[in-house]
Scaffold this motif. Sequence first.
Motif, short mmCIF file in Angstrom:
data_model
loop_
_atom_site.label_atom_id
_atom_site.label_comp_id
_atom_site.label_asym_id
_atom_site.label_seq_id
_atom_site.Cartn_x
_atom_site.Cartn_y
_atom_site.Cartn_z
N ILE A 137 0.79 -1.64 0.03
CA ILE A 137 -0.17 0.07 -0.29
C ILE A 137 1.45 1.28 0.04
N GLN A 138 2.51 0.74 0.26
CA GLN A 138 3.12 2.31 0.65
C GLN A 138 3.63 2.44 -0.80
N HIS A 139 4.01 1.70 -1.18
CA HIS A 139 4.44 1.47 -3.12
C HIS A 139 3.60 2.39 -3.33
N ARG A 140 4.68 3.41 -4.64
CA ARG A 140 4.09 4.31 -5.28
C ARG A 140 4.51 4.09 -6.58
N PHE A 141 3.97 4.26 -7.45
CA PHE A 141 3.67 4.67 -9.54
C PHE A 141 4.53 5.06 -9.74
N GLY A 142 5.39 5.21 -10.84
CA GLY A 142 6.47 5.81 -11.58
C GLY A 142 6.12 5.93 -12.80
N GLY A 143 7.29 6.56 -13.31
CA GLY A 143 6.66 6.73 -14.41
C GLY A 143 5.89 7.93 -15.11
N SER A 144 5.27 8.30 -16.14
CA SER A 144 4.91 9.62 -16.50
C SER A 144 3.30 9.49 -17.08
N GLY A 145 2.30 8.79 -16.59
CA GLY A 145 1.06 8.40 -16.78
C GLY A 145 0.65 9.01 -16.20
N LEU A 195 -1.50 6.96 -14.09
CA LEU A 195 -1.04 6.79 -12.08
C LEU A 195 -0.04 7.36 -12.17
N ALA A 196 1.32 7.99 -12.38
CA ALA A 196 2.14 7.97 -11.72
C ALA A 196 1.75 9.29 -10.20
N GLY A 197 2.91 9.04 -9.37
CA GLY A 197 3.23 9.05 -8.04
C GLY A 197 1.61 9.41 -7.28
N HIS A 198 1.13 8.10 -7.72
CA HIS A 198 0.16 7.61 -6.80
C HIS A 198 0.17 6.14 -6.36
N PRO A 199 0.56 6.49 -5.02
CA PRO A 199 0.84 4.77 -3.69
C PRO A 199 -0.90 4.45 -4.43
N ILE A 200 -0.14 2.51 -4.22
CA ILE A 200 -1.75 1.77 -4.33
C ILE A 200 -2.59 1.86 -3.06
N GLY A 201 -2.02 2.33 -1.79
CA GLY A 201 -2.74 2.44 -1.10
C GLY A 201 -4.19 3.27 -1.17
N ASN A 202 -3.59 4.34 -1.59
CA ASN A 202 -4.83 5.40 -1.93
C ASN A 202 -5.59 5.04 -3.12
N LEU A 203 -5.31 4.42 -3.84
CA LEU A 203 -6.19 3.79 -5.01
C LEU A 203 -7.24 2.62 -4.77
N LEU A 204 -6.82 2.07 -3.85
CA LEU A 204 -7.82 0.86 -2.97
C LEU A 204 -8.13 1.14 -2.13
N LEU A 205 -8.28 2.67 -1.46
CA LEU A 205 -9.28 3.03 -0.35
C LEU A 205 -9.93 3.93 -1.79
N ALA A 206 -9.65 4.80 -1.93
CA ALA A 206 -10.33 5.15 -2.99
C ALA A 206 -11.50 4.15 -4.05
N GLY A 207 -11.18 3.01 -4.45
CA GLY A 207 -11.83 2.01 -5.11
C GLY A 207 -13.00 1.56 -4.15
N LEU A 208 -12.30 1.36 -2.77
CA LEU A 208 -13.65 0.73 -1.83
C LEU A 208 -14.25 1.07 -1.72
N ASP A 209 -13.74 3.02 -1.76
CA ASP A 209 -14.92 3.62 -0.62
C ASP A 209 -16.20 3.54 -2.02
N GLU A 210 -15.86 3.94 -3.15
CA GLU A 210 -16.35 3.58 -4.61
C GLU A 210 -17.81 2.18 -4.61
N VAL A 211 -17.02 1.10 -3.88
CA VAL A 211 -18.00 -0.05 -3.41
C VAL A 211 -18.97 -0.14 -2.72
N LEU A 212 -17.66 0.53 -1.44
CA LEU A 212 -18.60 0.63 -0.41
C LEU A 212 -19.86 1.18 -0.05
N HIS A 213 -19.08 2.53 -0.84
CA HIS A 213 -20.32 3.87 -0.53
C HIS A 213 -19.86 4.48 0.79
N ASP A 214 -18.68 4.41 2.18
CA ASP A 214 -18.59 4.58 2.73
C ASP A 214 -17.06 4.07 3.30
#
Length: 348
Positions: A84-92, A94-113
Amino acid sequence: MITRTTTSTPRIVALGGGHGLYATLSAARRLTPYVTAVVTVADDGGSSGRLRAELDIVPPGDLRMALAALASDSPQGRLWATIIQHRFGGSGALAGHPIGNLLLAGLDEVLHDPVAALDELGRVLGLRGRVLPMCPIGLQIEADVTGLESDPRMSRVIRGQVAVATTPGQVRRVRLHPGHAPATPQAVDAIMAADLVVLGPGSWFSSVIPHVLVPGLLSALRSTPARCALVLNLADEAGETAGFSAERHLHVLAQHAPDFTVHEIIVDAARVPGERERDQLRRSAEVLSANVVFADVSRPGTPLHDPAKLASALEGVLTRGSEVRPVAATAPLAAEGIMQKRGDEPWR
């Protein structure tokens, strides 16, 4: 509703954000597995700011850092803390996003909480405690700042956590928007059920003081039967508290939350080495009805708190005394893992 523990294993609630909260959580988990993090939700920079703007979610960066701090020491827990602490590289995109931030964002959208999302990811990480947002919606910090105009008496309104934390002026007062922000009910319950509540260390105006600006949290902090401790920063911070003495930190907190009290204030002994200065700080602590404890809590050669030393200081707060803390009249209540350098803003 959480009930307050009567067992010998204490329940600790730590309030804050960013690296300050990470330090407290790393210390608290040495004393008990039952640690709840109550996290600020005003971040508007980096990955958190991008996800917040695009998806209208609670900013996940500080929440992710708290999850990593409390992850189980099992192989699976440590692996997922790394993931969850790993941050995507590159220049697209996803660049700069930690995996954990995206997981939390996705879970929030699915669970609405956001609380359910944190609990689900917490189960994967093997948490026995919890990570909770202080408010179920994202907030904005607004500050009155002097020293930015030709007339030193004039103040300017600065909006946003990043802008407030990095202002070259002097922050005088902060507010939250929207006003009268709702407290997360589970955070209120955790504070009321705790044996020890810890506020700080951290960015004073953007990670510590916001907790006492949420009416439901302030009411709980005033009313909880728990022992309460304030952990003072090791030094002033460039930007929002540049030039602040230890006493000034206490007075601005008291100005934002009149009648707020704590049992003890933990101060690194090296920050206030002289006895005359210590006496002055003890007098200033009266504004919070607090005793001052001077202890070696820093990690040598760094600006960071040492988890083992801070744990020892917090254990002392838990075991010292059973006096009743002065409580003001209150409004009704609402229902050592992976550390990175701040220069990269890894908590966002």
